[in-house]
Design an enzyme around this catalytic site. Structure first.
Site, mmCIF file in Angstrom:
data_model
loop_
_atom_site.group_PDB
_atom_site.id
_atom_site.type_symbol
_atom_site.label_atom_id
_atom_site.label_comp_id
_atom_site.label_asym_id
_atom_site.label_seq_id
_atom_site.Cartn_x
_atom_site.Cartn_y
_atom_site.Cartn_z
ATOM 1 N N SER A 129 1.461 0.071 6.890
ATOM 2 C CA SER A 129 3.165 -0.082 6.716
ATOM 3 C C SER A 129 3.883 1.073 7.383
ATOM 4 O O SER A 129 3.744 1.972 6.826
ATOM 5 C CB SER A 129 3.462 -0.664 5.415
ATOM 6 O OG SER A 129 2.947 -1.646 4.954
ATOM 7 N N HIS B 21 4.441 -4.646 10.012
ATOM 8 C CA HIS B 21 3.103 -4.883 10.772
ATOM 9 C C HIS B 21 3.421 -5.752 11.989
ATOM 10 O O HIS B 21 3.524 -6.869 11.976
ATOM 11 C CB HIS B 21 2.165 -5.585 9.668
ATOM 12 C CG HIS B 21 1.679 -4.739 8.427
ATOM 13 N ND1 HIS B 21 0.285 -4.259 8.780
ATOM 14 C CD2 HIS B 21 2.329 -4.399 7.388
ATOM 15 C CE1 HIS B 21 0.275 -3.583 7.443
ATOM 16 N NE2 HIS B 21 1.318 -3.626 6.694
ATOM 17 N N HIS C 280 -3.746 -8.426 4.290
ATOM 18 C CA HIS C 280 -4.036 -8.035 3.227
ATOM 19 C C HIS C 280 -4.733 -9.161 2.190
ATOM 20 O O HIS C 280 -4.473 -10.311 2.488
ATOM 21 C CB HIS C 280 -2.675 -7.653 2.482
ATOM 22 C CG HIS C 280 -2.048 -6.538 3.162
ATOM 23 N ND1 HIS C 280 -1.242 -6.890 4.233
ATOM 24 C CD2 HIS C 280 -2.234 -5.096 3.133
ATOM 25 C CE1 HIS C 280 -0.715 -5.666 4.577
ATOM 26 N NE2 HIS C 280 -1.301 -4.507 3.958
ATOM 27 N N TYR D 77 -3.916 -9.795 -0.587
ATOM 28 C CA TYR D 77 -2.720 -10.335 -1.395
ATOM 29 C C TYR D 77 -1.882 -11.497 -0.512
ATOM 30 O O TYR D 77 -1.372 -12.287 -1.167
ATOM 31 C CB TYR D 77 -1.694 -9.658 -1.819
ATOM 32 C CG TYR D 77 -0.958 -8.718 -0.809
ATOM 33 C CD1 TYR D 77 -0.035 -9.328 -0.262
ATOM 34 C CD2 TYR D 77 -1.053 -7.341 -0.586
ATOM 35 C CE1 TYR D 77 0.916 -8.649 0.745
ATOM 36 C CE2 TYR D 77 -0.425 -6.680 0.373
ATOM 37 C CZ TYR D 77 0.553 -7.443 1.001
ATOM 38 O OH TYR D 77 1.373 -6.712 1.852
ATOM 39 N N GLU D 78 -2.118 -11.706 0.852
ATOM 40 C CA GLU D 78 -1.504 -12.752 1.647
ATOM 41 C C GLU D 78 -2.583 -13.980 1.513
ATOM 42 O O GLU D 78 -2.315 -14.784 2.052
ATOM 43 C CB GLU D 78 -1.342 -12.219 2.859
ATOM 44 C CG GLU D 78 -0.488 -11.051 3.042
ATOM 45 C CD GLU D 78 -0.782 -10.725 4.712
ATOM 46 O OE1 GLU D 78 0.069 -11.176 5.605
ATOM 47 O OE2 GLU D 78 -1.477 -9.720 4.915
ATOM 48 N N ALA E 144 -0.067 3.076 3.506
ATOM 49 C CA ALA E 144 1.302 3.310 2.702
ATOM 50 C C ALA E 144 0.776 3.257 1.295
ATOM 51 O O ALA E 144 -0.004 2.062 0.859
ATOM 52 C CB ALA E 144 2.576 2.666 2.984
ATOM 53 N N MET F 268 -2.691 -1.301 -1.601
ATOM 54 C CA MET F 268 -3.243 -2.912 -1.739
ATOM 55 C C MET F 268 -3.897 -3.049 -0.528
ATOM 56 O O MET F 268 -4.122 -4.294 0.007
ATOM 57 C CB MET F 268 -2.208 -3.779 -1.627
ATOM 58 C CG MET F 268 -1.111 -3.633 -2.867
ATOM 59 S SD MET F 268 0.379 -4.756 -2.682
ATOM 60 C CE MET F 268 1.572 -3.951 -3.952
ATOM 61 N N SER F 269 -4.579 -2.094 0.015
ATOM 62 C CA SER F 269 -5.510 -2.099 1.347
ATOM 63 C C SER F 269 -6.624 -1.097 1.538
ATOM 64 O O SER F 269 -6.977 -0.924 0.293
ATOM 65 C CB SER F 269 -4.492 -1.895 2.461
ATOM 66 O OG SER F 269 -4.117 -0.792 2.597
ATOM 67 N N ASN G 86 6.083 6.704 -2.176
ATOM 68 C CA ASN G 86 6.865 6.538 -3.279
ATOM 69 C C ASN G 86 6.325 7.138 -4.478
ATOM 70 O O ASN G 86 4.919 7.012 -4.335
ATOM 71 C CB ASN G 86 7.360 5.131 -3.319
ATOM 72 C CG ASN G 86 6.161 4.184 -3.573
ATOM 73 O OD1 ASN G 86 5.596 3.730 -2.561
ATOM 74 N ND2 ASN G 86 5.984 3.756 -4.720
ATOM 75 N N HIS H 159 10.060 -2.230 -0.938
ATOM 76 C CA HIS H 159 9.501 -2.281 0.308
ATOM 77 C C HIS H 159 10.351 -1.327 1.486
ATOM 78 O O HIS H 159 9.485 -0.774 1.992
ATOM 79 C CB HIS H 159 9.041 -3.628 0.814
ATOM 80 C CG HIS H 159 8.269 -3.709 2.127
ATOM 81 N ND1 HIS H 159 6.868 -3.502 1.955
ATOM 82 C CD2 HIS H 159 8.608 -4.118 3.310
ATOM 83 C CE1 HIS H 159 6.446 -3.476 3.192
ATOM 84 N NE2 HIS H 159 7.182 -3.856 3.980
HETATM 85 N N1 HPA Z 1 1.749 0.405 -5.002
HETATM 86 C C1 HPA Z 1 0.897 -0.173 -4.423
HETATM 87 N N2 HPA Z 1 1.014 -0.366 -3.054
HETATM 88 C C2 HPA Z 1 1.888 0.426 -2.257
HETATM 89 C C3 HPA Z 1 2.745 1.311 -2.980
HETATM 90 C C4 HPA Z 1 2.695 1.347 -4.556
HETATM 91 O O1 HPA Z 1 3.397 2.065 -5.347
HETATM 92 N N3 HPA Z 1 3.535 2.073 -2.202
HETATM 93 C C5 HPA Z 1 3.159 1.531 -1.045
HETATM 94 N N4 HPA Z 1 2.194 0.643 -1.032
#
Ligand code: HPA
Length: 273
Positions: free
Chosen positions: A36, A67, A89, A91-92, A119, A209-210, A233, A245
């Site tokens: 991302s 993406h 992903h 989660y998709e 990310a 998440m990847s 973050n 996001h």
């Molecule tokens: N958690 C999960 N996935 C992420 C985060 C997060 O804080 N930041 C960017 N992708």
């Protein structure tokens, strides 16, 4: 996952490999997966050809903003590389096999090395957003495996030799690169503060998440694997600020130049190893 589904997943990866050969992906020495907000690196390739996933039969396509959804084949420092700009992903709603089909196919066409990027949320108070972290190991909390029956997989899919090259290139370019453990969560929601605290106590330095499935599958497919997280973050509960996001994308954009400089300097050396 039953045997029939496993066989069919294997065949689908082989079919995708055939489609990738048809666009010349088998000429690449090294593959990169851009996460991302990190897709801009593809613009650094010379003599590049971009192929939208929609034109590649069997290539799973993401709907997540940030993406791009294309493969870019091009040269970097005289080496042929393949860039996957955007990933799908877990989660998709994609299965572990679908999430890793492309990476499997990269190995099948003979690509020897793989650099995964993502990310991620930072679990440590002392790592500001914008920190780059080389992944030394991961904890897969997604509850699934991308391996086929009978496949071993090494204990740790991240190749220490490639890791050492990344560290040395980062040092010589003056680009700070931390090392740490990535915790792969199922998503799609960001973690709760309690889940982040759990990740920290388990030894995690970043949450995302990847990557965990792709690293495991990539190694099983015969590639040497390395990975870098861009900490976009503070993870939930670390500072009390709300996550978004947008923040992920903004930090990605802010570190893009540093991140791309590291990749551009490192990839030719990674190819040499
Ligand atoms: N958690 C999960 N996935 C992420 C985060 C997060 O804080 N930041 C960017 N992708």
């Amino acid at each position: 996952m039953n045997n029939k589904e496993m066989k069919s997943a294997q065949r689908q990866a082989e079919d995708l490999a055939e489609a990738l050969r048809a666009v010349g992906a088998d000429q690449a020495e090294f593959a990169l997966v851009l996460g991302s907000g990190l897709g801009g690196f593809a613009d650094r390739l010379e003599d590049a050809v971009a192929i939208p996933y929609a034109q590649i039969p069997g290539m799973p396509q993401s709907a997540v903003p940030g993406h791009a959804g294309r493969l870019v084949l091009g040269n970097l420092g005289g080496r042929r590389v393949l860039v996957q700009q955007g990933r799908v992903h877990f989660y998709e709603g994609w299965s572990a096999y679908e999430v890793t089909r492309a990476v499997r196919a990269f190995g099948m066409v003979g690509i020897r090395g793989l650099l995964l990027t993502n990310a991620a949320g930072g679990v440590r108070h002392d790592w500001d957003p914008g920190t780059l972290m080389r992944i030394t190991d991961h904890i897969n909390l997604q509850g699934v495996s991308p391996l086929f029956a009978g496949e071993g997989g090494l204990e740790n899919p991240y190749d220490p030799q490639l890791g050492a090259i990344l560290d040395s290139v980062a040092a010589s370019e003056g680009l700070p690169l931390r090392t740490g453990v990535y915790v792969g969560n199922p998503g799609p929601a960001y973690e709760t503060p309690a889940e982040v605290e759990m990740a920290r106590r388990l030894g995690g330095d970043a949450v995302g998440m990847s990557t965990v499935l792709e690293a495991t599958a990539g190694q099983a497919a015969g590639m040497s694997v390395c990975a870098i997280s861009c900490i976009t973050n503070f993870a939930a509960g670390i500072t009390g600020e709300a996550l978004s996001h947008e923040e992920v994308m903004e930090t990605g954009a802010a570190v893009a130049a540093r991140f791309e400089a590291l990749l551009a300097a490192a990839v030719p050396k990674l190819c040499d190893s």
